[in-house]
Design an enzyme around this catalytic site. Structure first.
Site, mmCIF file in Angstrom:
data_model
loop_
_atom_site.group_PDB
_atom_site.id
_atom_site.type_symbol
_atom_site.label_atom_id
_atom_site.label_comp_id
_atom_site.label_asym_id
_atom_site.label_seq_id
_atom_site.Cartn_x
_atom_site.Cartn_y
_atom_site.Cartn_z
ATOM 1 N N CYS A 84 -8.416 1.592 15.715
ATOM 2 C CA CYS A 84 -7.725 2.074 16.935
ATOM 3 C C CYS A 84 -6.371 1.417 17.203
ATOM 4 O O CYS A 84 -5.470 2.329 17.310
ATOM 5 C CB CYS A 84 -8.494 2.006 18.156
ATOM 6 S SG CYS A 84 -9.112 0.069 18.363
ATOM 7 N N HIS A 137 -10.300 -2.323 22.388
ATOM 8 C CA HIS A 137 -9.975 -0.735 21.827
ATOM 9 C C HIS A 137 -8.631 -0.472 22.628
ATOM 10 O O HIS A 137 -8.394 -0.990 23.896
ATOM 11 C CB HIS A 137 -11.250 -0.209 22.335
ATOM 12 C CG HIS A 137 -11.032 1.331 21.820
ATOM 13 N ND1 HIS A 137 -11.456 1.525 20.433
ATOM 14 C CD2 HIS A 137 -10.968 2.421 22.461
ATOM 15 C CE1 HIS A 137 -11.289 3.025 20.199
ATOM 16 N NE2 HIS A 137 -11.133 3.390 21.207
ATOM 17 N N HIS A 153 -7.502 8.216 19.505
ATOM 18 C CA HIS A 153 -7.753 6.853 19.378
ATOM 19 C C HIS A 153 -8.612 6.831 17.992
ATOM 20 O O HIS A 153 -9.054 8.341 17.798
ATOM 21 C CB HIS A 153 -8.623 6.252 20.656
ATOM 22 C CG HIS A 153 -9.813 6.836 20.786
ATOM 23 N ND1 HIS A 153 -11.006 6.121 21.086
ATOM 24 C CD2 HIS A 153 -9.972 8.081 21.211
ATOM 25 C CE1 HIS A 153 -11.979 7.118 21.512
ATOM 26 N NE2 HIS A 153 -11.289 8.306 21.479
#
Length: 181
Positions: A84, A137, A153
């Site tokens: 990501c 993330h 992502h």
């Protein structure tokens, strides 16, 4: 019954970078429009600076979208595989924006904004690990329509994809949004 429960838990773990932590967030947005009877042109005036910023965001998003379908690879930054933060790092670097490489370091950059203020090009940060104490993330906002925020992502199970912040897992693991442009 126990096998089904364990199977479902495994599926959820594979879908993201980790497990979810349940949180609740308000999705209420208030929009206020003011005007006068003297106004004849209802088109909003955007400064040259804002226009440049919007174009830069669109260019960064276009770069990120070229990686759609790229498989997940921890630490990866190429079309062979990426994680990501690698996706965001490469997309920004392509447009001469130097940024940290990891999601938790990225989260320390930019100006924190409320979900209701999110625009294309902003970054969304998540804690997907139940036991983790820091952000792990990141996603790049690609579209905002009302209270539906779409972001690109890279997930461990599906690689580089576009998801919605309305999806349960992402909504629960959401931590903050920042503006970097």
């Amino acid at each position: 019954m126990l096998r089904k429960t364990i199977g479902l838990l495994c599926i959820f773990a594979v879908i993201s970078c980790g497990t979810s932590k349940k949180r609740t967030y308000s999705k209420t947005r208030t929009v206020t429009v003011e005007g006068s009877s003297e106004e004849t042109n209802l088109t909003p005036k955007i400064s040259k600076k804002e226009s440049k910023k919007n174009q830069k965001a669109k260019d960064i998003i276009a770069t990120a979208m070229t990686f759609s379908g790229t498989r997940y690879q921890f630490g990866g930054t190429t079309r062979k595989g990426m994680d990501c933060s690698g996706l965001v790092f490469v997309s920004l670097k392509e447009h001469e924006i130097i940024f940290p490489r990891t999601s938790y370091e990225m989260a320390e950059q930019g100006k924190r904004i409320k979900v209701g203020q999110v625009q294309e090009g902003d970054l969304l940060f998540f804690k997907t690990s139940k036991s983790g104490k820091r952000i792990n993330h990141v996603g790049l906002v690609v579209d905002v329509k009302g209270d539906d925020i779409k972001f690109i992502h890279s997930t461990t199970s599906r690689g580089v994809i576009v998801s919605s912040l309305r999806e349960g897992f992402w909504n629960y693991s959401f931590v903050k949004a920042t503006r970097i442009l």
